[in-house]
Design an enzyme around this catalytic site. Sequence first.
Site, PDB file in Angstrom:
ATOM      1  N   SER A 112       0.871  -1.204  -0.046  1.00 29.38           N
ATOM      2  CA  SER A 112       0.120  -0.078   0.044  1.00 29.38           C
ATOM      3  C   SER A 112       0.896   1.181   0.227  1.00 29.38           C
ATOM      4  CB  SER A 112      -1.018   0.036   1.070  1.00 29.38           C
ATOM      5  OG  SER A 112      -1.790   1.050   0.946  1.00 29.38           O
ATOM      6  N   HIS A 113       0.642   1.964   0.886  1.00 28.66           N
ATOM      7  CA  HIS A 113       1.243   3.353   1.125  1.00 28.66           C
ATOM      8  C   HIS A 113       2.839   3.360   1.353  1.00 28.66           C
ATOM      9  CE1 HIS A 113       0.105   2.457   4.926  1.00 28.66           C
ATOM     10  NE2 HIS A 113       0.859   2.963   5.471  1.00 28.66           N
ATOM     11  N   ASP A 276      -2.953   6.174  -3.387  1.00 30.64           N
ATOM     12  CA  ASP A 276      -1.874   5.552  -2.722  1.00 30.64           C
ATOM     13  C   ASP A 276      -1.464   4.339  -3.561  1.00 30.64           C
ATOM     14  OD1 ASP A 276      -3.677   3.744  -2.103  1.00 30.64           O
ATOM     15  OD2 ASP A 276      -2.913   3.150  -0.036  1.00 30.64           O
ATOM     16  N   ASP A 278      -1.693   1.197  -3.816  1.00 31.21           N
ATOM     17  CA  ASP A 278      -2.680   0.120  -4.174  1.00 31.21           C
ATOM     18  C   ASP A 278      -3.875   0.822  -4.729  1.00 31.21           C
ATOM     19  OD1 ASP A 278      -3.123   0.637  -1.404  1.00 31.21           O
ATOM     20  OD2 ASP A 278      -3.886  -1.333  -1.137  1.00 31.21           O
ATOM     21  N   ASP A 280      -6.489   2.291  -2.748  1.00 23.09           N
ATOM     22  CA  ASP A 280      -7.561   2.537  -1.895  1.00 23.09           C
ATOM     23  C   ASP A 280      -7.652   3.585  -1.124  1.00 23.09           C
ATOM     24  OD1 ASP A 280      -5.303   1.755  -0.428  1.00 23.09           O
ATOM     25  OD2 ASP A 280      -6.382  -0.050   0.629  1.00 23.09           O
ATOM     26  N   ARG A 281      -6.691   4.588  -1.162  1.00 29.73           N
ATOM     27  CA  ARG A 281      -6.753   5.804  -0.356  1.00 29.73           C
ATOM     28  C   ARG A 281      -7.056   7.029  -1.278  1.00 29.73           C
ATOM     29  NH1 ARG A 281      -2.532   6.188   4.392  1.00 29.73           N
ATOM     30  NH2 ARG A 281      -2.650   3.803   5.152  1.00 29.73           N
ATOM     31  N   LYS A 375     -11.655   0.279   0.717  1.00 30.62           N
ATOM     32  CA  LYS A 375     -11.786   1.585   0.584  1.00 30.62           C
ATOM     33  C   LYS A 375     -11.559   1.823  -0.778  1.00 30.62           C
ATOM     34  CE  LYS A 375      -7.257   2.315   3.066  1.00 30.62           C
ATOM     35  NZ  LYS A 375      -6.739   1.279   3.810  1.00 30.62           N
TER      36      LYS A 375
HETATM   37  C1  VG1 Z   1      -2.821   2.485   8.371  1.00 29.85           C
HETATM   38  C2  VG1 Z   1      -3.852   3.361   8.780  1.00 29.85           C
HETATM   39  C3  VG1 Z   1      -5.250   2.540   8.747  1.00 29.85           C
HETATM   40  C4  VG1 Z   1      -5.537   1.973   7.434  1.00 29.85           C
HETATM   41  C5  VG1 Z   1      -4.006   0.856   7.308  1.00 29.85           C
HETATM   42  C6  VG1 Z   1      -4.176   0.332   5.824  1.00 29.85           C
HETATM   43  O1  VG1 Z   1      -2.587   1.453   9.430  1.00 29.85           O
HETATM   44  O2  VG1 Z   1      -3.995   4.200   9.959  1.00 29.85           O
HETATM   45  O3  VG1 Z   1      -6.326   3.414   8.944  1.00 29.85           O
HETATM   46  O4  VG1 Z   1      -6.610   1.020   7.199  1.00 29.85           O
HETATM   47  O5  VG1 Z   1      -2.780   1.579   7.291  1.00 29.85           O
HETATM   48  O6  VG1 Z   1      -4.187   1.169   4.669  1.00 29.85           O
HETATM   49  P1  VG1 Z   1      -1.853   1.571  10.767  1.00 29.85           P
HETATM   50  O7  VG1 Z   1      -1.904   0.189  11.822  1.00 29.85           O
HETATM   51  O8  VG1 Z   1      -0.466   1.790  10.215  1.00 29.85           O
HETATM   52  O9  VG1 Z   1      -2.414   2.820  11.671  1.00 29.85           O
HETATM   53  V1  VG1 Z   1      -3.261   0.851   3.323  1.00 29.85           V
HETATM   54  O10 VG1 Z   1      -3.885   2.021   2.347  1.00 29.85           O
HETATM   55  O11 VG1 Z   1      -2.016   0.741   3.936  1.00 29.85           O
HETATM   56  O12 VG1 Z   1      -4.014  -0.549   2.936  1.00 29.85           O
HETATM   57 CO    CO Z   2      -3.675   1.558   0.434  1.00 33.86          CO
END
Ligand code: VG1
Ligand code: CO
Length: 542
Positions: A112-113, A276, A278, A280-281, A375
């Site tokens: 993801s991010h 982001d 993948d 989803d953001r 998302k």
């Molecule tokens: C983070 C965010 C959370 C989100 C998760 C996955 O998690 O705070 O809100 O659902 O990333 O997002 P954490 O445990 O690091 O706070 V993504 O776009 O990485 O799939």
């Molecule tokens: Co993501």
Amino acid sequence: MIRTVKSTPYSGQKPGTSGLRKKVKVFQQPNYAENFVQAVFDVVERADGSTLVLGGDGRYHNREVIQQTIRIAAANGYARVLVGQGGILSTPAASHVIRKYCASGGLILSASHNPGGPDEDFGIKYNIANGGPAPEGVTDAIYARTTTIDRWLTVDASDVDLDTIGATRVGDLTVEVIDSVADYAELMESLFDFNAVRANVQNGFTMSFDAMSAVTGPYATEILEGRLGFARGTVRNGVPLEDFGGHHPDPNMVHAHELFETMFAADAPDFGAASDGDGDRNLIVGRHRFITPSDSLAMLAANAHLAPGYANGLNGIARSMPTSAAADRVAEGLGLPCFETPTGWKFFGNLLDAGMVTICGEESAGTGSDHVREKDGLWAVLLWLNILAVRKISVDQLAREHWVKFGRNYYARHDYEAIATEQADALMAELGQSLGTLPGKSFGSLTISTADNFSYLDPVDGSTSANQGVRVLFEGGSRVAFRLSGTGTEGATLRVYLERYEPVGGDLDRETPDMLAELIGAADAIAGIARHTGRTAPDVVT
Ligand code: VG1
Ligand code: CO
């Protein structure tokens, strides 16, 4: 011919907030990815003859794991694998494909991010048949299996051509390479008034979309430039790169600063957005107006009925605990139920499946609805575009009108990254022990009304998830929350969530840092951030 490969367990294959995330080098160890994929296939619900969806965000190591997974799936009794062309499927697109083709589940390869490349991060996430992230019961079972695994199954077959659409056979398995974008684009067109948006564009409405060299590029180019008629070049960084051009594909003020510069320039377009790694953001910035993700959720919920897909109104709204209460005020205003869940999209799945909520969101720039079970970055962008086209106002005007009606939740998140795990654990432990002593304490003009460690009782399946972060509520509706990240791959990340509520008639037009200054001081005094970590300022403010 099915072949059994002997293996031994790796420690630490525990999925976090969103799948298993580790450095690429960790995933490249012999048997590492294979063990995890086999553990998934050993425990998840599926019949022989099922369909598996497979795709990722295109980051470094994506294709290798896709090829490995196809062979392991062939040896584990799957009948069909649907894989996105080039190995590409955004997370929301994968969720949709799982639902549309009645797959038993899917593997999404993404961190993801988190940044990508040979020295950066990789990840694997399993989604269940509803299209959503595996709930905790399933991820716990996968993890337990990784601790005892002693073999994985495969077939001897050469790599599949991932770049050509069409079907091939691997043993008894049919592998179908599908268009990564088509199904998703069709779904978006069924939810939103593309004609209204097109007409707005023809009347001169402009936007800038930053795909951050990540997976949304092809989706955004097809939908925004191809179907909605935005000018060529509206999508920037639109080609997915294995290392995201060396950037963090995290759409926030820090990592998407180019977009911010564009949107705060004198000649800024009407609307700015980013997504982001993948897809989803989403990040939403109007001309000279940043919209916090928490506010975006509230504003979308308040206006969603203007889009055809939501014309009948919403069933309810859900937000993660750290997300601001702006959405709660909209729910209250509309007479809708409102739910507060732990961080991570997996907690929304049951509420969506049960029809109890229609729209969900997280402060981390995640918003989505019951159209999929993830998302969805572009979905949020398109809903905004639809609303602005119908209401014919600017982002700034819409925000101001919203705050006048509901009050304003000033909001920020402070991240302290890569701190020593022992320090982070000590901070959280001490904070947890002090909760009983906090109510009644004052910090400047702020007085604590309640403090607790958030525990969630799922109203659908009755399961409980404890220890989901500390909430400190102040009289008047302001709040600080603390939790440790479950997606990082280096040390620990402390997230401090700050929220100050200004009611209707209050100070609605101030700068966020000024409005939060007193809360920031209180947060440090309550948790001893500097004392525990030696840090006097956060690494990232979003
Ligand atoms: C983070 C965010 C959370 C989100 C998760 C996955 O998690 O705070 O809100 O659902 O990333 O997002 P954490 O445990 O690091 O706070 V993504 O776009 O990485 O799939
Ligand atoms: Co993501």
